[in-house]
Structure formats: structure tokens, C-alpha cells
Design a protein around this motif. Structure first.
Motif, PDB file in Angstrom:
ATOM      1  N   ILE A  78      62.699  30.491  14.308  1.00 11.03           N
ATOM      2  CA  ILE A  78      61.723  31.573  14.476  1.00 11.03           C
ATOM      3  C   ILE A  78      61.490  31.855  15.967  1.00 11.03           C
ATOM      4  N   VAL A  79      61.459  30.811  16.780  1.00  8.37           N
ATOM      5  CA  VAL A  79      61.194  31.011  18.217  1.00  8.37           C
ATOM      6  C   VAL A  79      62.460  31.356  18.981  1.00  8.37           C
ATOM      7  N   THR A 120      63.216  34.596  21.036  1.00  7.73           N
ATOM      8  CA  THR A 120      62.437  34.942  22.228  1.00  7.73           C
ATOM      9  C   THR A 120      63.005  34.253  23.462  1.00  7.73           C
ATOM     10  N   ASP A 121      63.958  33.352  23.263  1.00  8.35           N
ATOM     11  CA  ASP A 121      64.568  32.657  24.389  1.00  8.35           C
ATOM     12  C   ASP A 121      65.797  33.401  24.905  1.00  8.35           C
ATOM     13  N   LEU A 165      64.923  40.478  26.609  1.00  6.43           N
ATOM     14  CA  LEU A 165      63.752  40.801  27.425  1.00  6.43           C
ATOM     15  C   LEU A 165      63.774  42.264  27.852  1.00  6.43           C
ATOM     16  N   VAL A 176      52.826  46.081  24.019  1.00  2.00           N
ATOM     17  CA  VAL A 176      52.791  44.835  23.251  1.00  2.00           C
ATOM     18  C   VAL A 176      53.012  45.136  21.771  1.00  2.00           C
ATOM     19  N   THR A 205      56.648  46.173  21.134  1.00  2.00           N
ATOM     20  CA  THR A 205      57.542  45.029  21.331  1.00  2.00           C
ATOM     21  C   THR A 205      57.425  44.031  20.188  1.00  2.00           C
ATOM     22  N   ALA A 206      56.174  43.687  19.823  1.00  4.25           N
ATOM     23  CA  ALA A 206      55.970  42.660  18.810  1.00  4.25           C
ATOM     24  C   ALA A 206      56.503  43.112  17.452  1.00  4.25           C
ATOM     25  N   MET A 242      60.308  42.658  17.716  1.00  3.93           N
ATOM     26  CA  MET A 242      60.723  41.280  17.961  1.00  3.93           C
ATOM     27  C   MET A 242      60.400  40.352  16.794  1.00  3.93           C
ATOM     28  N   LEU A 243      59.282  40.596  16.085  1.00  2.00           N
ATOM     29  CA  LEU A 243      58.957  39.716  14.961  1.00  2.00           C
ATOM     30  C   LEU A 243      60.039  39.836  13.882  1.00  2.00           C
ATOM     31  N   ALA A 257      59.628  33.109  31.922  1.00  2.00           N
ATOM     32  CA  ALA A 257      59.749  34.369  31.195  1.00  2.00           C
ATOM     33  C   ALA A 257      59.889  34.102  29.694  1.00  2.00           C
ATOM     34  N   ALA A 258      60.718  33.119  29.335  1.00  2.00           N
ATOM     35  CA  ALA A 258      60.928  32.829  27.912  1.00  2.00           C
ATOM     36  C   ALA A 258      59.643  32.337  27.244  1.00  2.00           C
ATOM     37  N   PHE A 273      57.273  35.259  26.976  1.00  2.00           N
ATOM     38  CA  PHE A 273      57.757  36.233  25.996  1.00  2.00           C
ATOM     39  C   PHE A 273      57.388  35.790  24.589  1.00  2.00           C
ATOM     40  N   ALA A 274      57.548  34.490  24.307  1.00  2.00           N
ATOM     41  CA  ALA A 274      57.186  33.983  22.980  1.00  2.00           C
ATOM     42  C   ALA A 274      55.709  34.242  22.694  1.00  2.00           C
ATOM     43  N   CYS A 279      53.833  36.541  24.080  1.00  2.00           N
ATOM     44  CA  CYS A 279      53.648  37.988  23.970  1.00  2.00           C
ATOM     45  C   CYS A 279      54.027  38.464  22.563  1.00  2.00           C
ATOM     46  N   VAL A 280      55.149  37.974  22.052  1.00  2.00           N
ATOM     47  CA  VAL A 280      55.655  38.454  20.763  1.00  2.00           C
ATOM     48  C   VAL A 280      54.763  37.993  19.614  1.00  2.00           C
ATOM     49  N   PHE A 281      54.469  36.675  19.543  1.00  2.00           N
ATOM     50  CA  PHE A 281      53.786  36.178  18.345  1.00  2.00           C
ATOM     51  C   PHE A 281      52.301  36.539  18.337  1.00  2.00           C
ATOM     52  N   TYR A 334      56.349  26.178  21.310  1.00  2.00           N
ATOM     53  CA  TYR A 334      56.220  26.241  19.852  1.00  2.00           C
ATOM     54  C   TYR A 334      54.793  26.514  19.418  1.00  2.00           C
ATOM     55  N   PRO A 373      54.293  30.546  18.180  1.00  2.00           N
ATOM     56  CA  PRO A 373      54.293  30.970  16.777  1.00  2.00           C
ATOM     57  C   PRO A 373      53.181  30.313  15.969  1.00  2.00           C
TER      58      PRO A 373
END
Lengths: 432, 155
Positions: free
Chosen positions: A49-50, A53-54, A59, A276, A279-280, A283-284, B47-48, B51-52, B54-56, B128, B131
Motif C-alpha cells: 500500500i505504501v 509513494t516511494d 512525484l 492535495v 493528488t490523493a 494516488m490512493l 520527499a518519499a 509524499f506518503a 500527503c497522499v494518505f 508506515y 497509511p
């Protein structure tokens, strides 16, 4: 095919049908598989799941969304509109034509078709209706013109495809230039024909004149240099597409605050929130798809589909046509980026097997699914334009038909003639 | 008052700040690459991580607005009563999934408390927890929406 577990796919489709959000549906189906499969630690689910984002290339998605949102408030859009008007205002259906040219110019700055449709519907829609354009046609021109924006670099769909198919985003960006311009040309011809029949007048009697055009160019110069430096920067390896995105954000801020002096600090919270959210949302889905993708990879589904399809047809052309038909159908029902994330991992191995250039395939996929955003009954740009301009979907479907048809002709052209896509990246970055 | 508004917009504030950090980190990476011919190694990692978050957390802001993409083609054809039942079922399922996903992510972050990141040697739990936090907030916001737009609704 013994021991092939297919039920997660049925669960996924069932949840889609019951209106469960796409991201959750993929997560639930994947989680159910992880729980049921023996010897699969649940940690992998959390980790997958994560994982997305890596990704450094991904980005670029928030960066280009953010940059577009800043530019809409930095006075860049209005200056480009003046330029578009000076360029084509004298043509039949001048305002509609200017709309298409604006979407093309914005294409070099903005990456999101939805944002583009919303912005133009608010800015140009009322004016077009006031000047006698039919409401349905106004909404159709605005929504269809927005298809051009993400195809001309930068574009979010291209970034996402690059991530999914492991293709250079720089090449994809360059590959989008010609298809984007073809879309613009086709829409202009189609709009011209409709406008002539209906007597939609030019904005002015004749060409605005070189001095006026020169003035409009100078005023828009800050904005017009952005796509140039993105493409040049990527071409010469000065920065990656992601870095170009971050620099574009900074550049847009500088232009808004210092050059145009129209951006205010008070605008920033709204700009950030807007970015945001956009993006979310994307990305989700990508994150959930990555956990569902683990299931598909575990069961080796993409290579199996590839083998089955390759056995059915060895002709890349037949495959491309089949894929196009499938995607046009899917694009009518599912939001474009979600469809791209779902289908690209399955389709890309098939294309690779038949020797289809991945850049060419990517542009076909992204153009097709972006057109899906204006084909009823489901289409986000169509919804956006119709909601803002108060147009019924049935009206949109009738008035939009000639425009959608024109874009499908372009789709057919780039499908049948790969160099339209690949010539530019190959010439500038060497054969891939 | 201020506090309440901050609580209602908590996701937007956290995710927006994270987005700013992502932009700054990548820009810093570009600049240092030209100064020292080597991008600051920590820039990518920061950044990574950001970003996580920001997204979740941003996904919870989307959930608050009911904005997650779904396909309403089929259900739109159902009779109204069935539509209501299906919508309720879909909401409960979504909330349950977010709760489970949050728990799994939390478990995973606790397992990674001592596991350092490659460059900055920060605990990977920070990554982690994004999320874990985001899915928990999504479950809360969706539950609040289902029970009828009480506190937690965007103004």
C-alpha cells in the motif's frame, strides 16, 4: 491453468458494480486474497500500500497538479486567453476556436484535463452562451478541448503510464506533442464546420493584426517559456520530469508573485487544498492497485493474458484496434486514470510481446482513455462542464458527437501510424 | 473556535504542509546536484516520507467530501429503496476496510520501530504511520458522513 485463483477479480468487479469507491474495492479484493492465501504474510499488504509513494517519477503528479493550480491564479491563464483570441478570434466560431487554442497553449503548462475543463467552463462558458452559442455545444467544446491539455506535455496520465509500464516519462512527454496538436487541429476543423452551419460569428471581422498579436505574445511570454524549458531541460538531462515539475511550481510562484503580481499569499491555502485533493484521489487508487497488482503478479495473470491474446492474434495492428475498442468501451464507464491504472499492467506485456513500441502504446492508451472523459454516460470532464454550465447529458451527447468523432479519427491516425508518436522522441532522444 | 476549525481541516493542513515539504525537498535535491554534483542524499528520502503523508492524509480529506472515484452506472438503475440499501452497504464496507487497513499498517509500523531508513536512519515506522493514520481518519470521516454530516464536515 490448474490452481489459478480468479475470484479476487470477480470480487473486484462486483464491488465496482455496487458503487464501492475504486480504491477501496481494489484494497478489499487484495486483502481478501492475502487473508485466504496460505503462506502470504499480511505485512506484504501494508507494505504494498505504501510502496507506490516511494516512487520518484510519480512525484511529478502532485507537482504538475500544484503548478497548474498556481498558474490559474497567477494571471497566466488570462494572458494566454488574450493570445488565443488574437490568434483565432477572426475565424468562424471565433470564441469556440479560441477555447481550443487556449486548451492547447495551456497543455504546455497544465497536466490535468478536469482542472482545465472546470477553469474554461467558468471563464469562457458564460461568455460563449451570451454570444449565442448553444449551451450544449459550449459545454461540449470546453470538455473536448480539455482532452488536449494532458496529451501535450506535461500530463498526469503520461506520468502514471510511465510508472506502470516502466517507460521514460521524458519520451512519453515528447511523444505527446504531435498527437496533442493533431487533436487541436481536428477539433478546430470540426468546430469550424458546426459554427459555419449555425452561423456562430467571429469575435472580430478580420485578423487582429501583427501589433496586437505581438503585444499578446509579449504579455504571455512568461507562461509560454514554461513548456520550452521543461522539454529542453528533460531532453538535455538537466533535470528529470519530476524535478522539472518541482521547478515549474517554483517558477509559477515567481511569475505569479513577482512578474504578474496577481498571486496573493492568501491564495496559497486554497491552492494547496485543491492540489492535495486531486493528488490523493489519483494516488490512493495507485496505492490500492499496487496491492491488487501483487495478487495479479502472484497468480501470473498479466503474462497469461499476454500469452492468450498473443495466441489469438499475432498481428500488432489487430491487437491495437481491439485494445482501442475495449478502452473506448471501458472509458465510457470508468474514470480514465482509474481505468489506466487497472488495465495498463495487463495490456503492456501483451503489447511488448507483439513488439509494439511502449511509447506509442502509452500515447494510444492515454489519448483513448482521456477521450473517455467526454463520452457519455460516464466522463469526468463532461460532468464538470455540464454541471458548471447547467447542461443535460443527453444534450451534451448530441452536440458533442461531431467533436468526439473528430478526436476518434485522430486516435485512429496515431494508432495506425506510430511515427506520429515516436518520431519526435526518437529524433530528439535517440532511438529507444 | 480556531481550534475547532483547525480540527475540521486537520487533514488539509497536514497534507498541504507535507506537499510543501515534498516540493522543497526535491528542489533542494536539484540545487545540491548542481553545487556538489551529487544530490543531497536525504532529499529523496524526505520527499518519499512526506509524499506518503500527503497522499494518505489527503485521501481522508477526499473521503470527507465523498470524493473518491466510484462507478455508479449500475446502481443508478436500481429502485430508490435498493439504491439506499446498496449505498449503506458500500459505506459500511468502505469503513470496515479502512479500519482493517489502518490496523494492519499500525501493526506493520510497530514492527518497524527499530528498522532505520537507508539514509537518515529514521525509523521506517514514520513512513508506515502515514497509511495507519490516513486510513483511520478515512474511516472516521466516512462514518461521520454516513451518520449525517456532523462535526468533521468541511465548512
Amino acid at each position: 491453468m490448474s490452481g489459478l485463483t480468479l475470484w479476487p477479480i470477480w470480487v473486484l468487479l462486483g464491488l465496482f458494480a455496487l458503487n464501492v469507491p475504486v480504491a477501496f474495492a481494489m484494497g478489499i479484493a487484495a486483502l481478501a486474497f492475502f487473508v485466504s492465501a496460505e503462506g502470504l504474510p499480511l505485512e506484504i499488504f501494508a507494505q504494498r500500500i505504501v510502496a507506490a509513494t516511494d516512487s520518484f517519477p510519480l512525484l511529478a503528479v502532485p507537482f504538475f497538479i500544484l503548478a497548474g493550480s498556481i498558474m490559474n491564479r497567477a494571471g497566466i491563464t488570462r494572458r494566454l486567453m488574450n493570445l488565443a483570441d488574437a490568434l483565432v478570434g477572426h475565424m468562424v466560431g471565433g470564441l469556440a476556436q479560441a477555447n481550443i487554442v487556449l486548451a492547447t497553449l495551456m497543455g504546455g503548462l497544465s497536466a490535468s484535463a478536469n482542472a482545465e475543463a472546470a477553469m474554461q467552463a467558468k471563464m469562457l462558458g458564460p461568455e460563449m452562451i451570451r454570444r449565442g452559442y448553444a449551451r450544449g455545444f459550449t459545454a461540449a467544446v470546453i470538455a473536448c478541448a480539455a482532452v488536449i491539455t494532458p496529451i501535450i506535455p506535461p500530463g498526469i496520465g503520461l506520468v502514471v503510464y510511465g510508472f506502470l509500464a516502466d517507460v521514460s516519462v521524458g519520451r512519453l512527454f515528447l511523444g505527446g506533442v504531435v498527437p496533442g496538436l493533431l487533436l487541436a487541429g481536428a477539433l478546430m476543423v470540426s468546430t469550424w464546420a458546426v459554427s459555419r452551419r449555425r452561423g456562430y460569428l467571429p469575435v472580430r471581422d478580420r485578423f487582429a493584426g501583427l501589433p496586437a498579436l505581438g503585444r499578446a505574445f509579449r504579455e504571455a511570454a512568461w507562461a509560454l517559456t514554461i513548456p520550452v524549458y521543461i522539454l529542453v531541460g528533460i531532453r538535455y538531462g538537466i533535470f528529470t520530469p519530476t524535478e522539472a515539475g518541482a521547478m515549474t511550481v517554483v517558477y509559477a510562484l515567481l511569475v505569479g508573485f513577482l512578474a504578474h503580481r496577481e498571486l496573493r499569499l492568501a491564495d496559497l491555502p486554497e491552492i494547496l487544498t485543491e492540489s492535495v485533493l486531486a493528488t490523493a484521489t489519483v494516488m490512493l487508487i495507485i496505492c490500492a492497485a499496487s496491492s491488487f497488482g501483487f495478487y495479479m503478479a502472484w497468480e501470473r495473470i498479466p503474462p497469461r493474458v499476454a500469452a492468450a491474446l498473443a495466441a489469438a492474434t499475432g498481428d500488432p495492428l489487430v491487437l491495437l484496434l481491439l485494445v482501442n475498442l475495449l478502452l473506448l468501451l471501458v472509458g465510457m464507464l470508468i474514470e480514465g486514470t482509474a481505468a489506466l491504472i487497472l488495465l495498463a499492467p495487463i495490456l503492456v506485456p501483451v503489447a511488448a510481446r507483439l513488439g509494439i513500441d511502449p511509447v506509442h502504446f502509452g500515447l494510444v492508451l492515454v489519448v483513448n482513455l482521456t477521450i473517455g472523459g467526454v463520452t457519455p454516460p460516464v466522463g469526468t470532464m463532461m460532468y464538470t462542464a455540464c454541471a458548471i454550465l447547467d447542461v443535460r447529458l443527453s444534450r451534451f451527447a448530441i452536440e458533442g458527437a461531431p467533436l468526439i468523432l473528430a478526436m476518434i479519427v485522430v486516435l485512429a491516425l496515431i494508432t495506425l501510424h506510430p511515427p506520429l508518436v515516436t518520431a519526435l522522441p526518437n529524433a530528439l532522444m535517440g532511438p529507444g | 473556535m480556531r481550534l475547532r476549525r483547525a480540527a475540521a481541516n486537520a487533514e488539509e493542513i497536514v497534507a498541504g504542509a507535507a506537499l510543501v515539504v515534498v516540493v522543497l525537498a526535491v528542489c533542494w535535491g536539484v540545487i545540491t546536484r548542481y553545487v556538489t554534483a551529487q544530490p543531497a542524499p536525504w532529499a529523496g528520502e524526505v520527499a518519499a516520507f512526506a509524499f506518503a503523508w500527503c497522499v494518505f492524509v489527503g485521501a481522508a480529506a477526499v473521503a470527507k467530501r465523498g470524493g473518491h472515484v466510484s462507478i455508479d452506472m449500475l446502481t443508478a438503475a436500481f429502485p430508490a429503496a435498493v439504491q439506499r440499501a446498496v449505498r449503506l452497504g458500500a459505506q459500511v464496507l468502505g469503513i470496515a476496510f479502512c479500519a482493517v487497513a489502518s490496523a494492519l499498517a499500525l501493526q506493520f509500523s510497530l514492527a518497524n520501530l527499530d528498522n532505520p531508513s537507508a539514509v537518515l536512519r529514521l525509523p521506517l515506522a514514520i513512513l508506515y504511520m502515514a497509511p495507519a493514520t490516513g486510513f483511520a481518519l478515512m474511516a472516521l470521516r466516512m462514518a461521520a458522513r454516513m451518520l449525517g454530516g456532523r462535526p468533521g464536515e468541511a465548512p
